[in-house]
Design an enzyme around this catalytic site. Structure first.
Site, PDB file in Angstrom:
ATOM      1  N   CYS A  21       0.822  -1.210   0.000  1.00 25.71           N
ATOM      2  CA  CYS A  21       0.000   0.000   0.000  1.00 25.71           C
ATOM      3  C   CYS A  21       0.860   1.266   0.000  1.00 25.71           C
ATOM      4  O   CYS A  21       0.329   2.369  -0.141  1.00 25.71           O
ATOM      5  CB  CYS A  21      -0.929   0.011   1.209  1.00 25.71           C
ATOM      6  SG  CYS A  21      -2.081  -1.357   1.204  1.00 25.71           S
TER       7      CYS A  21
ATOM      8  N   HIS B  10      -2.248   7.008   4.237  1.00 20.84           N
ATOM      9  CA  HIS B  10      -2.882   5.871   3.565  1.00 20.84           C
ATOM     10  C   HIS B  10      -4.187   5.553   4.303  1.00 20.84           C
ATOM     11  O   HIS B  10      -4.217   5.457   5.527  1.00 20.84           O
ATOM     12  CB  HIS B  10      -1.937   4.666   3.592  1.00 20.84           C
ATOM     13  CG  HIS B  10      -2.588   3.390   3.178  1.00 20.84           C
ATOM     14  ND1 HIS B  10      -3.375   3.300   2.055  1.00 20.84           N
ATOM     15  CD2 HIS B  10      -2.584   2.161   3.746  1.00 20.84           C
ATOM     16  CE1 HIS B  10      -3.834   2.059   1.952  1.00 20.84           C
ATOM     17  NE2 HIS B  10      -3.368   1.349   2.958  1.00 20.84           N
TER      18      HIS B  10
ATOM     19  N   ASN C 130     -10.176   0.661   2.029  1.00 22.21           N
ATOM     20  CA  ASN C 130      -8.737   0.683   1.742  1.00 22.21           C
ATOM     21  C   ASN C 130      -8.522   0.379   0.260  1.00 22.21           C
ATOM     22  O   ASN C 130      -8.704  -0.756  -0.172  1.00 22.21           O
ATOM     23  CB  ASN C 130      -8.056  -0.367   2.625  1.00 22.21           C
ATOM     24  CG  ASN C 130      -6.551  -0.429   2.411  1.00 22.21           C
ATOM     25  OD1 ASN C 130      -6.023   0.140   1.472  1.00 22.21           O
ATOM     26  ND2 ASN C 130      -5.877  -1.143   3.291  1.00 22.21           N
TER      27      ASN C 130
END
Ligand code: ACO
Length: 327
Positions: free
Chosen positions: A114, A254, A284
């Site tokens: 990520c 994030h 996400n």
């Protein structure tokens, strides 16, 4: 000297919304559980016939336009992704083709969990700073819904599909990247993984029957590492830039999980009012989460030219990193 920086930003998400209510009809979960543990209310998912690359192309077109450029002005493309369009040749050729760039440019996919967008932005900024390339397009493209076990309530509630893109080029007036920090800890590689489909476990009846093509995660370990690592890398990056947290206008972390984001702000003693959050609407989206959040905050006027912005992420590998920019 002009610093490299983000001159245009864009994003795209699938139309299909999947709410917590709908999910609770698929697995043994509830809106209440998902909202309190993660802050997520809905996510976007690609339909079975939708091609993920179109998301990357749509986000890239928006970013290129926002930078005042045309696709033919792009000199290089980096696609940050964890699960590419095809194992070979990845996602970049499909984005390049969709953009009709009309000239041959170098492109490659970058896998860094990520943290991929932060890694790719750093690589792009270095390419621009070295004056090898003027306009580097970075795309964060993710369609993890295709690798989610929709029977596993521990993971299927957490992820969504989307893409974000940024054009990195020399910026005027002292704007651009002030500092960046990339890091990784290989001892924690097993916190988040898709075991099969690569060269260690190529697809076979055994891998399919054993559910080895799905994303699995050690939730508690991810949580602890994410918070501490994003704090460490952000502080390091700010120190490198000669700034303190009081100088920061916005942190764009994030978007993994609301509890991770609030724990990060608390540990840094940083006000939540200055943290950009949209995990409630998209869940996400991995490498796409930061550019989607940046695009929204620029569009609604929260992020303004001249402000100090920190992006920070954590992901599979495990990787982590941050970048401080004067927007
Ligand atoms: N609905 C209802 N119950 C659930 C669900 C669900 N969707 N998922 C798990 N549970 C249950 C568990 O089975 C467990 O039940 P038990 O006590 O009967 O065994 C109970 O809830 C508690 O489970 P925990 O895993 O301890 O729940 P926790 O409070 O730790 O929250 C969570 C789980 C949200 C995954 C948390 O660990 C977390 O936020 N981790 C970070 C994960 C993350 O954000 N990953 C994103 C990918 S990493 C990245 O982007 C970098």
């Amino acid at each position: 000297m002009q610093r490299p920086g983000i001159s245009g930003i864009g994003c795209a998400v699938p139309e299909k919304r999947l709410t917590n209510e709908e999910l609770s009809k698929l697995v043994d979960t509830s809106d209440e559980w998902i909202t309190t543990r993660t802050g997520i209310q809905e996510r976007r998912v690609l339909g079975p016939d939708e091609d993920p690359a179109w998301l990357g192309v749509a986000a890239a077109k928006q970013a290129i336009k926002a930078a005042g450029l045309k696709p033919k002005d792009i000199d290089a493309l980096i696609t940050a992704t964890n699960v590419s369009e095809m194992l070979i040749p990845g996602s970049s050729p499909f984005i390049c083709e969709g953009l009709k760039i009309e000239k041959e440019i170098p492109f490659f996919d970058l896998i860094a969990g990520c943290t991929g967008f932060v890694y790719a932005a750093k690589v792009a900024a270095d390419m621009v700073a070295a004056e090898s390339y003027e306009n580097v397009l970075v795309v964060g493209l993710e369609a993890l819904s295709r690798f989610i076990n929709w029977k596993d309530r521990a993971t299927c509630v957490l992820f969504g599909d989307g893409a974000g893109a940024a054009v990195i080029r020399p910026m005027p007036d002292g704007r651009g990247v002030l500092a960046s920090s990339l890091a990784a800890d290989s001892s924690k590689w097993d916190l988040l993984r898709i075991e099969a489909g690569g060269i260690k476990h190529p697809a076979s009846h055994k891998t399919v029957d054993g559910d080895m093509h799905y994303l699995v995660m050690e939730g508690g370990g991810v949580f602890k590492s994410a918070v501490t690592m994003m704090e460490v890398t952000t502080e390091k990056c700010l120190a490198q830039a000669g700034l303190t947290k009081e100088d920061v206008d916005w942190i764009v972390p994030h978007q993994a999980n609301m509890r991770i984001i609030t724990a990060l702000a608390k540990r840094m003693d940083f006000p939540m009012e200055k943290v950009i959050v949209n995990v409630d609407r998209y869940a996400n989206t991995s490498t796409a989460s930061i550019p989607i959040a940046l695009t929204e905050a620029v569009a609604d006027g929260r992020i303004q030219p001249g402000q100090v912005i920190v992006i920070t992420a954590f992901g599979a590998g495990v990787t982590y990193g941050a970048m401080v920019l004067r927007w």
